[in-house]
Design a protein around this motif. Structure first.
Motif, PDB file in Angstrom:
ATOM      1  N   ASP A 162       0.816  -1.217   0.000  1.00 52.54           N
ATOM      2  CA  ASP A 162       0.000   0.000   0.000  1.00 52.54           C
ATOM      3  C   ASP A 162       0.848   1.265   0.000  1.00 52.54           C
ATOM      4  O   ASP A 162       1.920   1.325   0.583  1.00 52.54           O
ATOM      5  N   ARG A 163       0.294   2.274  -0.665  1.00 52.66           N
ATOM      6  CA  ARG A 163       0.811   3.643  -0.593  1.00 52.66           C
ATOM      7  C   ARG A 163      -0.176   4.383   0.296  1.00 52.66           C
ATOM      8  O   ARG A 163      -1.284   4.702  -0.128  1.00 52.66           O
TER       9      ARG A 163
ATOM     10  N   THR B  72      -3.242   4.331  -2.253  1.00 49.92           N
ATOM     11  CA  THR B  72      -4.156   3.185  -2.269  1.00 49.92           C
ATOM     12  C   THR B  72      -4.971   3.100  -0.982  1.00 49.92           C
ATOM     13  O   THR B  72      -5.987   2.409  -0.938  1.00 49.92           O
ATOM     14  N   LEU B  73      -4.522   3.794   0.060  1.00 54.32           N
ATOM     15  CA  LEU B  73      -5.223   3.790   1.341  1.00 54.32           C
ATOM     16  C   LEU B  73      -5.019   5.126   2.043  1.00 54.32           C
ATOM     17  O   LEU B  73      -3.893   5.611   2.136  1.00 54.32           O
TER      18      LEU B  73
ATOM     19  N   ALA C  50      -6.269   6.623  -5.336  1.00 47.87           N
ATOM     20  CA  ALA C  50      -6.227   5.849  -6.577  1.00 47.87           C
ATOM     21  C   ALA C  50      -7.556   5.137  -6.807  1.00 47.87           C
ATOM     22  O   ALA C  50      -8.319   4.876  -5.868  1.00 47.87           O
TER      23      ALA C  50
ATOM     24  N   GLY D 196      -9.040   2.609  -4.424  1.00 54.37           N
ATOM     25  CA  GLY D 196      -8.428   2.890  -3.134  1.00 54.37           C
ATOM     26  C   GLY D 196      -9.458   2.902  -2.017  1.00 54.37           C
ATOM     27  O   GLY D 196     -10.673   2.899  -2.269  1.00 54.37           O
ATOM     28  N   ARG D 197      -8.969   2.894  -0.784  1.00 53.81           N
ATOM     29  CA  ARG D 197      -9.841   2.808   0.382  1.00 53.81           C
ATOM     30  C   ARG D 197      -9.557   3.931   1.350  1.00 53.81           C
ATOM     31  O   ARG D 197      -8.435   4.403   1.429  1.00 53.81           O
TER      32      ARG D 197
END
Length: 127
Positions: A31-32, A98-99, A117, A120-121
């Protein structure tokens, strides 16, 4: 110092254990991660999150004083950085994270949507 050990007691440790279980399910090694509200988040927790990102990295956004303090305190982390900003002004490119870990727990902003993204969450984190 282990998470939850500052206040002592089984209830505090239980909360810490529940948080750790939740985060193990939330974080993926690649994750980023963007953390909003770093001024409300203990450095030990930021360190734990960054360590869990063996292939990814963590970016914390917050006020200048907190950014400087965390840069010093967590300087040994190769996959974490801290920058001045807030949920209304995130100094990063579009569709990158991504998070998003939202320690502030406020409503999503257009900036949050911009840097998240596709797929993403966003997770609201209680400290």
């Amino acid at each position: 110092m282990p998470l939850g050990s500052r206040q002592g007691g089984a209830a505090v440790q239980g909360c810490a254990d529940a948080h750790n279980r939740k985060m193990r399910g939330e974080l993926k090694a690649s994750d980023r991660v963007l953390v909003l509200g770093i001024e409300k988040c203990p450095a030990t927790r930021l360190r734990e999150w960054a360590t869990a990102l063996s292939e990814g990295f963590l970016v914390g956004v917050g006020p200048e004083e907190e950014v400087r303090a965390l840069r010093r305190e967590l300087a040994e982390l190769d996959n974490a950085m801290f920058t001045v900003g807030d949920r209304w002004e995130i100094p990063w490119r579009d569709a990158f994270f991504t998070l998003i870990l939202d320690v502030e727990g406020s409503a999503q902003t257009p900036e949050m949507k911009r840097v998240l993204a596709a797929g993403g969450r966003v997770s609201i984190i209680e400290t």
